[in-house]
Motif scaffolding. Structure first.
Motif, PDB file in Angstrom:
ATOM      1  N   LEU A 125     -11.889  12.518  -1.321  1.00 43.31           N
ATOM      2  CA  LEU A 125     -11.109  13.381  -2.217  1.00 43.31           C
ATOM      3  C   LEU A 125     -10.053  12.495  -2.847  1.00 43.31           C
ATOM      4  CD1 LEU A 125     -12.418  15.398  -0.127  1.00 43.31           C
ATOM      5  CD2 LEU A 125     -10.539  16.923  -0.688  1.00 43.31           C
ATOM      6  N   ILE A 126     -10.237  12.222  -4.127  1.00 40.12           N
ATOM      7  CA  ILE A 126      -9.402  11.202  -4.743  1.00 40.12           C
ATOM      8  C   ILE A 126      -8.436  11.812  -5.762  1.00 40.12           C
ATOM      9  CG2 ILE A 126     -11.189  10.666  -6.483  1.00 40.12           C
ATOM     10  CD1 ILE A 126      -9.299   7.806  -5.064  1.00 40.12           C
ATOM     11  N   SER A 127      -7.157  11.469  -5.630  1.00 38.53           N
ATOM     12  CA  SER A 127      -6.151  11.893  -6.609  1.00 38.53           C
ATOM     13  C   SER A 127      -5.705  10.626  -7.328  1.00 38.53           C
ATOM     14  CB  SER A 127      -4.974  12.526  -5.886  1.00 38.53           C
ATOM     15  OG  SER A 127      -4.274  11.535  -5.176  1.00 38.53           O
ATOM     16  N   LEU A 146      -1.076   7.123  -4.415  1.00 37.32           N
ATOM     17  CA  LEU A 146      -1.208   5.842  -3.719  1.00 37.32           C
ATOM     18  C   LEU A 146      -2.189   5.906  -2.558  1.00 37.32           C
ATOM     19  CD1 LEU A 146       2.457   4.573  -3.341  1.00 37.32           C
ATOM     20  CD2 LEU A 146       0.480   3.133  -3.840  1.00 37.32           C
ATOM     21  N   ASP A 147      -2.239   7.066  -1.915  1.00 41.59           N
ATOM     22  CA  ASP A 147      -2.890   7.132  -0.614  1.00 41.59           C
ATOM     23  C   ASP A 147      -4.407   7.187  -0.660  1.00 41.59           C
ATOM     24  OD1 ASP A 147      -0.314   7.201   0.437  1.00 41.59           O
ATOM     25  OD2 ASP A 147      -0.221   9.377   0.302  1.00 41.59           O
ATOM     26  N   SER A 148      -4.957   8.056  -1.498  1.00 49.25           N
ATOM     27  CA  SER A 148      -6.414   8.251  -1.404  1.00 49.25           C
ATOM     28  C   SER A 148      -7.225   7.005  -1.775  1.00 49.25           C
ATOM     29  CB  SER A 148      -6.868   9.501  -2.164  1.00 49.25           C
ATOM     30  OG  SER A 148      -6.180   9.689  -3.352  1.00 49.25           O
ATOM     31  N   PHE A 172     -10.190  16.794  -8.356  1.00 51.89           N
ATOM     32  CA  PHE A 172      -9.874  18.125  -8.881  1.00 51.89           C
ATOM     33  C   PHE A 172      -8.924  17.977 -10.071  1.00 51.89           C
ATOM     34  CE2 PHE A 172     -11.402  18.774  -4.675  1.00 51.89           C
ATOM     35  CZ  PHE A 172     -12.038  20.011  -4.697  1.00 51.89           C
ATOM     36  N   ARG A 189      -5.197  23.539  -0.783  1.00 46.98           N
ATOM     37  CA  ARG A 189      -5.808  22.460  -0.003  1.00 46.98           C
ATOM     38  C   ARG A 189      -7.074  22.961   0.716  1.00 46.98           C
ATOM     39  NH1 ARG A 189      -5.263  18.162  -0.764  1.00 46.98           N
ATOM     40  NH2 ARG A 189      -5.716  17.558   1.366  1.00 46.98           N
ATOM     41  N   THR A 239      -9.870  12.035   3.310  1.00 53.11           N
ATOM     42  CA  THR A 239      -8.652  12.304   2.533  1.00 53.11           C
ATOM     43  C   THR A 239      -7.608  11.220   2.825  1.00 53.11           C
ATOM     44  OG1 THR A 239      -7.371  13.532   4.175  1.00 53.11           O
ATOM     45  CG2 THR A 239      -9.033  14.783   2.944  1.00 53.11           C
ATOM     46  N   GLY A 240      -6.585  11.194   1.994  1.00 50.13           N
ATOM     47  CA  GLY A 240      -5.514  10.202   2.162  1.00 50.13           C
ATOM     48  C   GLY A 240      -4.313  10.775   2.896  1.00 50.13           C
ATOM     49  N   GLN A 265       3.921  13.154   6.158  1.00 49.02           N
ATOM     50  CA  GLN A 265       4.380  12.579   4.886  1.00 49.02           C
ATOM     51  C   GLN A 265       4.974  13.634   3.953  1.00 49.02           C
ATOM     52  OE1 GLN A 265       1.909  10.835   1.558  1.00 49.02           O
ATOM     53  NE2 GLN A 265       2.179   9.003   2.773  1.00 49.02           N
ATOM     54  N   GLN A 298       1.312  18.093   5.164  1.00 46.26           N
ATOM     55  CA  GLN A 298       0.710  17.152   6.112  1.00 46.26           C
ATOM     56  C   GLN A 298       1.393  17.162   7.474  1.00 46.26           C
ATOM     57  OE1 GLN A 298       0.178  13.386   3.997  1.00 46.26           O
ATOM     58  NE2 GLN A 298      -0.599  14.478   2.217  1.00 46.26           N
ATOM     59  N   ASP A 353      -0.646  15.587 -11.027  1.00 42.83           N
ATOM     60  CA  ASP A 353      -1.790  15.918 -10.181  1.00 42.83           C
ATOM     61  C   ASP A 353      -1.845  17.432 -10.072  1.00 42.83           C
ATOM     62  OD1 ASP A 353      -3.969  15.485  -8.477  1.00 42.83           O
ATOM     63  OD2 ASP A 353      -2.702  15.770  -6.717  1.00 42.83           O
ATOM     64  N   CYS A 354      -3.048  17.947  -9.848  1.00 40.70           N
ATOM     65  CA  CYS A 354      -3.156  19.398  -9.714  1.00 40.70           C
ATOM     66  C   CYS A 354      -2.336  19.887  -8.527  1.00 40.70           C
ATOM     67  CB  CYS A 354      -4.612  19.816  -9.616  1.00 40.70           C
ATOM     68  SG  CYS A 354      -5.395  19.295  -8.106  1.00 40.70           S
ATOM     69  N   CYS A 355      -2.063  18.978  -7.552  1.00 40.95           N
ATOM     70  CA  CYS A 355      -1.239  19.373  -6.414  1.00 40.95           C
ATOM     71  C   CYS A 355       0.200  19.674  -6.820  1.00 40.95           C
ATOM     72  CB  CYS A 355      -1.194  18.261  -5.365  1.00 40.95           C
ATOM     73  SG  CYS A 355      -2.709  18.099  -4.457  1.00 40.95           S
TER      74      CYS A 355
HETATM   75  P1  ATP Z   1      -2.273  10.777  -2.629  1.00 42.29           P
HETATM   76  O1  ATP Z   1      -1.287   9.655  -2.699  1.00 42.29           O
HETATM   77  O2  ATP Z   1      -3.649  10.345  -2.266  1.00 42.29           O
HETATM   78  O3  ATP Z   1      -2.213  11.651  -3.845  1.00 42.29           O
HETATM   79  P2  ATP Z   1      -0.391  12.450  -1.346  1.00 42.29           P
HETATM   80  O4  ATP Z   1       0.439  11.805  -0.302  1.00 42.29           O
HETATM   81  O5  ATP Z   1       0.164  12.630  -2.697  1.00 42.29           O
HETATM   82  O6  ATP Z   1      -1.789  11.686  -1.424  1.00 42.29           O
HETATM   83  P3  ATP Z   1      -1.296  15.144  -1.438  1.00 42.29           P
HETATM   84  O7  ATP Z   1      -1.073  15.132  -2.889  1.00 42.29           O
HETATM   85  O8  ATP Z   1      -0.774  16.255  -0.604  1.00 42.29           O
HETATM   86  O9  ATP Z   1      -0.767  13.844  -0.726  1.00 42.29           O
HETATM   87  O10 ATP Z   1      -2.844  15.051  -1.170  1.00 42.29           O
HETATM   88  C1  ATP Z   1      -3.369  14.836   0.105  1.00 42.29           C
HETATM   89  C2  ATP Z   1      -4.815  14.396  -0.071  1.00 42.29           C
HETATM   90  O11 ATP Z   1      -5.557  15.405  -0.737  1.00 42.29           O
HETATM   91  C3  ATP Z   1      -4.967  13.184  -0.969  1.00 42.29           C
HETATM   92  O12 ATP Z   1      -4.784  11.972  -0.256  1.00 42.29           O
HETATM   93  C4  ATP Z   1      -6.368  13.343  -1.464  1.00 42.29           C
HETATM   94  O13 ATP Z   1      -7.311  12.918  -0.496  1.00 42.29           O
HETATM   95  C5  ATP Z   1      -6.475  14.844  -1.624  1.00 42.29           C
HETATM   96  N1  ATP Z   1      -6.122  15.252  -3.009  1.00 42.29           N
HETATM   97  C6  ATP Z   1      -4.921  15.541  -3.530  1.00 42.29           C
HETATM   98  N2  ATP Z   1      -4.999  15.829  -4.844  1.00 42.29           N
HETATM   99  C7  ATP Z   1      -6.296  15.710  -5.182  1.00 42.29           C
HETATM  100  C8  ATP Z   1      -7.037  15.882  -6.381  1.00 42.29           C
HETATM  101  N3  ATP Z   1      -6.454  16.209  -7.524  1.00 42.29           N
HETATM  102  N4  ATP Z   1      -8.363  15.683  -6.337  1.00 42.29           N
HETATM  103  C9  ATP Z   1      -8.976  15.324  -5.183  1.00 42.29           C
HETATM  104  N5  ATP Z   1      -8.342  15.153  -4.034  1.00 42.29           N
HETATM  105  C10 ATP Z   1      -7.017  15.350  -4.009  1.00 42.29           C
END
Ligand code: ATP
Ligand code: MG
Length: 393
Positions: free
Chosen positions: A184-186, A189-191, A210, A266, A287-288, A293, A297, A344-346
């Motif tokens: 699951l890639i955003s 930095l993490d994924s 996403f 999520r 996932t990352g 964090q 999480q 990011d959609c998050c």
């Molecule tokens: P990252 O640096 O990878 O964005 P994060 O610390 O910002 O991680 P979150 O944004 O809460 O943490 O996301 C946690 C994990 O959910 C991400 O590491 C990734 O694996 C997955 N994820 C988050 N946003 C997306 C997205 N738009 N599409 C796919 N996977 C996502």
């Protein structure tokens, strides 16, 4: 002067009877990765893989860079090829290593003689080659304990080789020997780092992203593509599925309690990813996430996210802190892209006060009330497919 790359197998050596099939995958991965550097013949013998250029214009500099990112190789050397006579070795060694020898003060020679038919034994080879180097470079001294340079001479079945210090390889096990999983890639930095870490353990990747246009822009998606190309240098080619997530997020916003927006989002991500993963023969999700964090999480939030799927979920960053993750992002060259600003959609509809200790029962109830299924179906029908290759950078 003819050159060759000598590659040392890493953990493959431990695989016993499976070793042959591991080595075959590794050779295939090498062949594929090296295609942008020219034509090479790739063979193996005695836990060494030989990468021999087939044309004069093969780019060995580039080949070394590529090889340094192929999992399954613990170390490699760029070496000069000599005839299997001591005269040829004596002529080649000082010439091939001239630049390095000019810039150091001490050296020693190490010889490996796997072809026992060669008339000189290893200590004799060392003595001869050492003497020759001393006579050509009078400023040098031999230091067997702590030399500036080790001159390596290898007498093998098919040839003799001279090289300097071996270069450290990427380690790990060959991509494809450990099955397939969906990352699951955003754009964060993490994924990308999580993707790299699982590829290092032999996993072949499929990527899922996403996107929520117009809240997220096409540039945000382009950023993910560029990140994945960097990951592909290690993980090989992959396919990315982009999930249109807007309608689902809007429905969450309209019909779920605000403090549970993130956790329900999520969970939906995991459920949709599980269905994509099953369709494209992935055996796990990646996932990352890293414990503590962010609000989503915590141990409680992760339990709620994890409960949404029956599939095995790898979270390779779970016990790492941010600096350790950043160090790897630097190493794999994803850092610069990851820190570019993006949506990011998050981060769309982030609640002001997210629940850090959500209660699973209430989360499930809140997710059951709206009927998400038709929109999930619709999203799955409209996946966008993007092919990712490091060669497209
Ligand atoms: P990252 O640096 O990878 O964005 P994060 O610390 O910002 O991680 P979150 O944004 O809460 O943490 O996301 C946690 C994990 O959910 C991400 O590491 C990734 O694996 C997955 N994820 C988050 N946003 C997306 C997205 N738009 N599409 C796919 N996977 C996502
Ligand atoms: Mg993020």
């Amino acid at each position: 002067m003819k050159e060759i790359l000598l590659l040392k197998d890493g953990e493959i050596v431990l695989k016993g009877l499976n070793r042959r099939s591991f080595e075959d995958v590794l050779k295939k991965n090498l062949k594929h990765a090296l295609r942008s550097a020219g034509r090479f013949e790739i063979t193996s013998a005695q836990s060494t893989i030989y990468v021999k250029p087939l044309d004069d214009d093969a780019d060995l500099e580039k080949a070394c860079e590529i090889v340094s990112r192929v999992f399954g190789i613990i170390a490699f050397s760029r070496a000069a090829v000599c005839e299997k006579t001591i005269e040829s070795v004596l002529e080649t060694a000082p010439k091939y290593l001239e630049n390095q020898l000019n810039n150091i003060k001490t050296f020693k020679v190490e010889a490996k003689r796997s072809d026992k038919k060669f008339p000189l034994k290893s200590p004799e080879i060392c003595r001869e080659v050492g003497g020759e180097i001393l006579s050509k470079f009078p400023h040098l001294k031999v230091d067997v304990h702590n030399p500036d340079l080790v001159v390596n001479v290898e007498i093998r079945d098919f040839g003799a080789y001279v090289h300097g210090e071996p270069i450290r390889g990427a380690g790990g096990i060959p991509v494809g020997t450990g099955g397939r999983a969906a990352i699951l890639i955003s754009g964060g930095l993490d994924s990308p780092v999580a993707a790299y870490m699982m590829a290092k353990r032999g996993i072949r990747l499929t990527a899922i992203h996403f996107a929520s246009p117009p809240y997220t822009s096409p540039r945000a998606e382009d950023k993910v593509v560029r990140l994945l190309r960097r990951v592909s240098r290690y993980a090989g080619d992959m396919v990315m599925y982009t999930v249109p997530f807007t309608k689902l997020q809007e429905k969450i916003k309209d019909e779920c309690p605000e403090e549970l927006f993130t956790i329900i989002m999520r969970r939906l991500m995991m459920q949709i990813s599980e269905r994509i993963a099953e369709k494209y023969e992935c055996q796990a999700l990646i996932t990352g996430e890293s414990l503590g964090q962010v609000a989503s999480q915590t141990i409680g939030a992760l339990s709620c996210t994890d409960e949404a799927t029956d599939m095995l979920v790898f979270r390779p960053l779970i016990g790492m802190d941010k600096q350790e993750i950043i160090d790897i992002a630097y190493k794999i060259d994803t850092y610069d892209i990851s820190i570019e600003p993006y949506e990011d959609c998050c981060t769309v509809f982030t609640p002001k006060h997210p629940r850090t200790r959500p209660v699973l029962k209430y989360v499930k109830e809140a997710q059951e009330k709206p009927n998400f299924e038709p929109l999930v179906e619709e999203a799955l029908q409209n996946l966008k497919v993007t092919r990712i290759s490091a060669d497209d950078e």
